[in-house]
Design an enzyme around this catalytic site. Structure first.
Site, short mmCIF file in Angstrom:
data_model
loop_
_atom_site.label_atom_id
_atom_site.label_comp_id
_atom_site.label_asym_id
_atom_site.label_seq_id
_atom_site.Cartn_x
_atom_site.Cartn_y
_atom_site.Cartn_z
N SER A 125 15.92 7.15 34.98
CA SER A 125 16.41 7.36 36.35
C SER A 125 17.37 6.25 36.75
CB SER A 125 15.21 7.36 37.30
OG SER A 125 15.63 7.26 38.64
N TYR A 150 6.61 3.96 40.68
CA TYR A 150 7.30 5.02 39.94
C TYR A 150 8.52 4.45 39.20
CZ TYR A 150 10.95 8.42 39.19
OH TYR A 150 12.00 9.11 38.63
N LYS A 154 9.55 3.74 34.95
CA LYS A 154 10.76 4.09 34.19
C LYS A 154 11.30 2.85 33.46
CE LYS A 154 10.82 8.43 35.17
NZ LYS A 154 10.38 9.38 34.12
N ASN A 199 12.61 15.15 49.01
CA ASN A 199 14.04 15.10 48.66
C ASN A 199 14.89 15.91 49.61
OD1 ASN A 199 12.65 15.08 45.50
ND2 ASN A 199 13.89 13.38 46.22
#
Ligand code: UFG
Length: 351
Positions: A125, A150, A154, A199
């Protein structure tokens, strides 16, 4: 040629399975269906004419994962989407995110090494860049301290992969996604966020349908031309196509270093207000929205320098903002009509 897609019934996963099958790959999906539905593999079959095999289990289960790889040691490559991805939830439940996202990655990598499966594509990401010092952001930009557990999963995942390729035959490509939106043109698959969407696009389409009362625009006092935050929105089908290119690159031995990293963005930044204007233009509807304060953890502006992926992968995101927004709207309306997907339950999320 068989490809394993973990999280293949999720949002990006399902679109990627369609593109892989269209390119002639045989696909097997592993998914725990924690945020998706088995019916998605039927939906994929409706689009491509071939329903992908779906095995339902949790990749954090080491025994089941090892058993899976023993049964499928003819897999040529893996695209690993399966992960939890809600930023806010990760702040509330960090250990859930670390355990889920990292244990599953480790189990998959171990299975690959034990069974000599060399090719690994990882879902990363642009969150790894935080608020970049320079825009557009290229792959060589520094990795900033993660804003959320989160985001940290990544970053740690990329480190785990980098350390592993050094000492094994494994080869890997990490794809750093900017903001995927939109849906397959058939409107048979798309994004199904759980409950209240986090989102922007699902929030807009649900507001337009009256499921949400109004969109809250988080901040109009950013240092941007219209004061709202800027992102690089990329059509999920463009994103899916890049995964096919990446796995082909590995299978054909064209990878140049053992762990390559690519930005997947368009190179164009759009503000929240520009997205709203695009939505109103393509639908002819007036969106109910209000400006509220900034959302904690949001960066001001980020968009990709996609020149390295364009050159190296020979791939370019071709779809513009209006097309992306129109496809998201078409999907939202189709999904609300589809009893197989709806089934009285909208509280599901595709990764
Ligand atoms: N926004 C609103 N109102 C909403 C939702 C979003 O104004 O109801 C704004 C946000 O403040 C932001 C923009 O719309 O400025 C985009 O927000 P999204 O939540 O759609 O996307 P993010 O850029 O926050 O997050 C996405 C992914 C994350 C990933 C991150 C990396 O959802 O998984 O990009 O930057 F970590």
């Amino acid at each position: 040629m068989k490809i394993l897609v973990t999280g293949g019934t999720g949002y990006i996963g399902s679109h990627t399975v369609v593109e892989l099958q269209t390119a002639g790959f045989e696909v097997i999906i592993v998914d725990n269906l924690s945020n998706s539905k088995a019916e998605i593999s039927d939906a994929i079959g409706k689009i491509t004419g071939t329903k992908p095999v779906l095995e339902v289990f949790d990749l954090t289960d080491k025994g089941k994962t090892a058993d899976f790889f023993r049964r499928h040691n003819d897999i040529k490559g893996i695209i690993h989407f399966a992960a939890k991805k809600a930023v806010g939830e990760s702040v509330e439940k960090p250990l859930l995110y670390y355990r889920n996202n990292l244990e599953s990655l480790i189990n998959v990598l171990e299975g690959m090494i034990e069974n000599n499966i060399p090719n690994f594509v990882f879902s990363s990401s642009c969150t790894v860049y935080g608020q970049p010092d320079e825009l557009p952001v290229s792959e060589s930009a520094p990795i900033k301290k993660a804003e959320s557990p989160y985001g940290n999963t990544k970053q740690i995942s990329e480190d785990i992969i980098a350390d592993t390729v050094k000492v094994t035959d494994l080869k890997a490509i990490a794809l750093r996604y900017f903001n995927p939106i939109g849906a397959h043109e058939s409107a048979i698959i798309g994004e199904l966020p759980p409950g209240i969407p986090d989102n922007l696009l699902p929030y807009i389409t649900q507001t337009a349908l009256g499921i949400r009362e109004k969109l809250r625009v988080f901040g109009d006092d950013y240092n941007t031309p219209d004061g709202t935050a800027i992102r690089d929105y990329i059509h999920v089908v463009d994103l899916a196509e890049a995964h096919v290119v990446a796995i082909q690159r590995m299978i054909e031995g064209k990878i140049k270093i053992d762990f390559e990293v690519f930005n997947l963005g368009t190179g164009n930044g759009y503000s929240v207000m520009e997205v709203i204007e695009s939505f109103e233009k393509v639908t002819g509807l007036k969106l109910n929205y209000e400006i509220v304060g900034r959302r904690k953890g949001d960066v001001e502006q980020v968009w990709a320098d996609p020149s390295f992926s364009n050159k190296e992968l020979g791939w370019k995101a071709g779809k513009g903002l209006d097309e992306m927004v129109a496809s998201a709207w078409k999907w939202e309306k189709a999904f609300r009509e589809d009893p197989a997907l709806k089934d009285g339950e909208t509280d599901i999320e595709l990764i």
